[in-house]
Write a protein that holds these residues in place. Structure first.
Motif, PDB file in Angstrom:
ATOM      1  N   GLU A  19       0.850  -1.190   0.000  1.00 21.48           N
ATOM      2  CA  GLU A  19       0.000   0.000   0.000  1.00 21.48           C
ATOM      3  C   GLU A  19       0.885   1.240   0.000  1.00 21.48           C
ATOM      4  O   GLU A  19       1.880   1.309   0.716  1.00 21.48           O
ATOM      5  N   GLY A  20       0.586   2.195  -0.863  1.00 19.25           N
ATOM      6  CA  GLY A  20       1.367   3.421  -0.949  1.00 19.25           C
ATOM      7  C   GLY A  20       2.444   3.400  -2.018  1.00 19.25           C
ATOM      8  O   GLY A  20       3.013   4.436  -2.338  1.00 19.25           O
ATOM      9  N   ASP A  21       2.759   2.226  -2.571  1.00 16.14           N
ATOM     10  CA  ASP A  21       3.729   2.145  -3.662  1.00 16.14           C
ATOM     11  C   ASP A  21       3.140   2.778  -4.922  1.00 16.14           C
ATOM     12  O   ASP A  21       1.931   2.760  -5.123  1.00 16.14           O
ATOM     13  N   ASP A  22       4.011   3.317  -5.779  1.00 14.46           N
ATOM     14  CA  ASP A  22       3.565   3.922  -7.037  1.00 14.46           C
ATOM     15  C   ASP A  22       3.091   2.877  -8.032  1.00 14.46           C
ATOM     16  O   ASP A  22       2.266   3.154  -8.888  1.00 14.46           O
ATOM     17  N   LEU A  23       3.656   1.659  -7.928  1.00 16.00           N
ATOM     18  CA  LEU A  23       3.303   0.586  -8.841  1.00 16.00           C
ATOM     19  C   LEU A  23       2.659  -0.568  -8.082  1.00 16.00           C
ATOM     20  O   LEU A  23       3.056  -0.886  -6.962  1.00 16.00           O
ATOM     21  N   ARG A  24       1.693  -1.195  -8.726  1.00 18.54           N
ATOM     22  CA  ARG A  24       1.090  -2.430  -8.207  1.00 18.54           C
ATOM     23  C   ARG A  24       1.775  -3.568  -8.961  1.00 18.54           C
ATOM     24  O   ARG A  24       1.643  -3.688 -10.182  1.00 18.54           O
ATOM     25  N   VAL A  25       2.532  -4.377  -8.243  1.00 13.51           N
ATOM     26  CA  VAL A  25       3.315  -5.454  -8.850  1.00 13.51           C
ATOM     27  C   VAL A  25       2.640  -6.779  -8.490  1.00 13.51           C
ATOM     28  O   VAL A  25       2.511  -7.123  -7.318  1.00 13.51           O
ATOM     29  N   GLU A  26       2.213  -7.495  -9.529  1.00 12.44           N
ATOM     30  CA  GLU A  26       1.508  -8.750  -9.329  1.00 12.44           C
ATOM     31  C   GLU A  26       2.159  -9.849 -10.168  1.00 12.44           C
ATOM     32  O   GLU A  26       2.410  -9.660 -11.353  1.00 12.44           O
ATOM     33  N   THR A  27       2.434 -10.972  -9.534  1.00 14.48           N
ATOM     34  CA  THR A  27       3.031 -12.115 -10.220  1.00 14.48           C
ATOM     35  C   THR A  27       2.011 -13.241 -10.291  1.00 14.48           C
ATOM     36  O   THR A  27       1.391 -13.582  -9.284  1.00 14.48           O
ATOM     37  N   THR A  28       1.865 -13.798 -11.490  1.00 15.21           N
ATOM     38  CA  THR A  28       0.906 -14.872 -11.736  1.00 15.21           C
ATOM     39  C   THR A  28       1.639 -16.055 -12.350  1.00 15.21           C
ATOM     40  O   THR A  28       2.462 -15.870 -13.248  1.00 15.21           O
ATOM     41  N   TYR A  39       3.466  -4.819 -13.905  1.00 14.41           N
ATOM     42  CA  TYR A  39       3.730  -3.582 -13.169  1.00 14.41           C
ATOM     43  C   TYR A  39       2.711  -2.568 -13.659  1.00 14.41           C
ATOM     44  O   TYR A  39       2.751  -2.157 -14.814  1.00 14.41           O
ATOM     45  N   ARG A  40       1.772  -2.186 -12.769  1.00 15.31           N
ATOM     46  CA  ARG A  40       0.710  -1.256 -13.135  1.00 15.31           C
ATOM     47  C   ARG A  40       0.763  -0.021 -12.250  1.00 15.31           C
ATOM     48  O   ARG A  40       1.118  -0.106 -11.071  1.00 15.31           O
ATOM     49  N   ASP A  41       0.382   1.114 -12.820  1.00 11.99           N
ATOM     50  CA  ASP A  41       0.266   2.337 -12.043  1.00 11.99           C
ATOM     51  C   ASP A  41      -0.755   2.085 -10.935  1.00 11.99           C
ATOM     52  O   ASP A  41      -1.874   1.641 -11.200  1.00 11.99           O
ATOM     53  N   ALA A  42      -0.376   2.333  -9.693  1.00  6.97           N
ATOM     54  CA  ALA A  42      -1.246   2.031  -8.557  1.00  6.97           C
ATOM     55  C   ALA A  42      -2.523   2.864  -8.565  1.00  6.97           C
ATOM     56  O   ALA A  42      -3.556   2.409  -8.083  1.00  6.97           O
ATOM     57  N   GLU A  43      -2.474   4.070  -9.112  1.00  2.32           N
ATOM     58  CA  GLU A  43      -3.651   4.944  -9.114  1.00  2.32           C
ATOM     59  C   GLU A  43      -4.556   4.706 -10.313  1.00  2.32           C
ATOM     60  O   GLU A  43      -5.769   4.635 -10.171  1.00  2.32           O
ATOM     61  N   THR A  44      -3.966   4.580 -11.502  1.00  2.00           N
ATOM     62  CA  THR A  44      -4.776   4.506 -12.724  1.00  2.00           C
ATOM     63  C   THR A  44      -4.973   3.085 -13.250  1.00  2.00           C
ATOM     64  O   THR A  44      -5.857   2.850 -14.058  1.00  2.00           O
ATOM     65  N   GLY A  45      -4.106   2.160 -12.835  1.00  4.20           N
ATOM     66  CA  GLY A  45      -4.167   0.803 -13.352  1.00  4.20           C
ATOM     67  C   GLY A  45      -3.492   0.636 -14.705  1.00  4.20           C
ATOM     68  O   GLY A  45      -3.502  -0.445 -15.284  1.00  4.20           O
TER      69      GLY A  45
END
Length: 114
Positions: A19-28, A39-45
């Motif tokens: 929470e609070g990071d600029d990027l949302r990092v998800e591994t699948t 790697y997605r923008d945490a605010e806009t997706g």
């Protein structure tokens, strides 16, 4: 990039960002031997990068359609290379390895031989 846990079932994901990071990092785990990290923008997706790693070979690949050249700085063999596009950066290194530095918004391309 953190090590991908091999105990994930195909189709399962986990977040490595906080929470609070600029990027949302998800591994699948996209296939038995493949992991895809987005790697997605945490605010806009907005998708900034998709990196796929084959755990049997250790090789990494980037979907060029996912690479946001305005977001990332390319660093090739330790030197910033704003003059290169992604394809040229990867082609300039024999057996390229890829490392993502989310804090500095850098994509490092270096020889995997080292």
């Amino acid at each position: 990039m953190p090590d991908e846990p091999t105990e994930l079932a195909v189709g399962e994901s986990f977040l490595t960002s906080e929470e609070g990071d600029d990027l949302r990092v998800e591994t699948t785990r996209s296939e038995e031997h493949l992991f895809t990290t987005t790697y997605r923008d945490a605010e806009t997706g907005t998708l900034r990068l998709a990196l796929q790693v084959d755990i049997t070979t250790g090789s990494a690949a980037i979907d060029p359609r996912s690479y946001d050249a305005d977001f990332w700085t390319l660093v090739v063999e330790g030197l910033p290379r704003p003059d290169l596009d992604l394809q040229s950066a990867l082609a300039s290194v024999e057996e390229p390895g890829i490392e993502v530095d989310t804090d500095r918004r850098e994509l490092h391309v270096q020889s995997d031989d080292a």
